[in-house]
Design an enzyme around this catalytic site. Sequence first.
Site, PDB file in Angstrom:
ATOM      1  CG  HIS A 105      13.046 -31.992 101.635  1.00  0.00           C
ATOM      2  ND1 HIS A 105      14.374 -31.727 101.416  1.00  0.00           N
ATOM      3  CD2 HIS A 105      12.632 -31.132 102.594  1.00  0.00           C
ATOM      4  CE1 HIS A 105      14.739 -30.732 102.210  1.00  0.00           C
ATOM      5  NE2 HIS A 105      13.702 -30.358 102.937  1.00  0.00           N
ATOM      6  CD  GLU A 137      10.492 -28.287 101.285  1.00  0.00           C
ATOM      7  OE1 GLU A 137      10.370 -28.813 102.412  1.00  0.00           O
ATOM      8  OE2 GLU A 137      10.925 -27.131 101.124  1.00  0.00           O
ATOM      9  CG  HIS A 188      15.898 -27.854 100.013  1.00  0.00           C
ATOM     10  ND1 HIS A 188      14.637 -28.294  99.719  1.00  0.00           N
ATOM     11  CD2 HIS A 188      15.841 -27.382 101.277  1.00  0.00           C
ATOM     12  CE1 HIS A 188      13.845 -28.073 100.747  1.00  0.00           C
ATOM     13  NE2 HIS A 188      14.551 -27.526 101.719  1.00  0.00           N
ATOM     14  CG  HIS A 218       8.449 -25.206 104.756  1.00  0.00           C
ATOM     15  ND1 HIS A 218       9.321 -25.700 103.806  1.00  0.00           N
ATOM     16  CD2 HIS A 218       7.693 -24.277 104.126  1.00  0.00           C
ATOM     17  CE1 HIS A 218       9.082 -25.097 102.647  1.00  0.00           C
ATOM     18  NE2 HIS A 218       8.112 -24.223 102.821  1.00  0.00           N
TER      19      HIS A 218
END
Length: 278
Positions: A105, A11, A117, A61
């Site tokens: 992120h 992200e 998140h 990820h």
Amino acid sequence: MKSVWISVDMEGIGGVATWSHVMMTGVEYERARTWMAQEANACIEGAADAGASRFCVNDSHGNMHNIYADEIDPRAELLVGTAKPWYMGEGIDGGYDTCFFVGYHGRAGHPKAILDHTYASRAIYECRLDGRPVGETTLNAYLGGYFGASLSLVAGDGATCREARDLVPGVVTVQTKEAHGRFSAKVRHPSRAQDALRKGAAAAIDAAARLKPLVPRGKHEIDLAFLTSAMADMAELVPGSRRSGARAVAYAARDYLELYKALLAMVRLAPTAVPPEQ
Ligand SMILES: [Zn+2]
């Protein structure tokens, strides 16, 4: 000579701004997964120029097979595949001197972070460590510290860089974008982000000589708030956990690895409660 463990999320990669970049299907994703490898490679080049000689890239990820093996710098070993027991922390126990977190992120619930998140957007509303909301940067940095590795470079959106600097004064940060909302950002061109990473990685190897590992001392408590009470019901199956709220489950431990494992177990159990009740 330094050895570097590099966790690469998606992200926070330069150019990425929306779910379509990161959802593991489609043309935009195909483009973005190449940027992921290029950012990892920029780090390896910069760190190698500064004297580092051993590299492990942990694809961190989603399902964790985003980076094509033939796109990564051959000097690095690549940890890729589903499911990794230690998830974003897989391989961190391999005796590395320092960690780089790339493509990171902001935490779940951050008001200005790209695709915010913490580990699982479909289950976790907020994650607190010792009462403070934290993101993946903090949780993974302590795991690195547990195994004697410092955190010397963090790259991602502005929120991530600020979280890293608050946590580890002196850490090198490379900002790839500033979020304008959860699904929009002012992004740096991927090539510019990669140039900055090359320089940042070299600086991080120098900084690693001074930075101490973030060793987790004493007892720590993790408190996970989930999206639904049913998810908390499932997470509460972890032995030793405590129901801290209608939608929340806490776990305390002196050993940070035990805490991290409990966190991962809860993160994996909670989504089994879906579909949510009407
Ligand atoms: Zn993530």
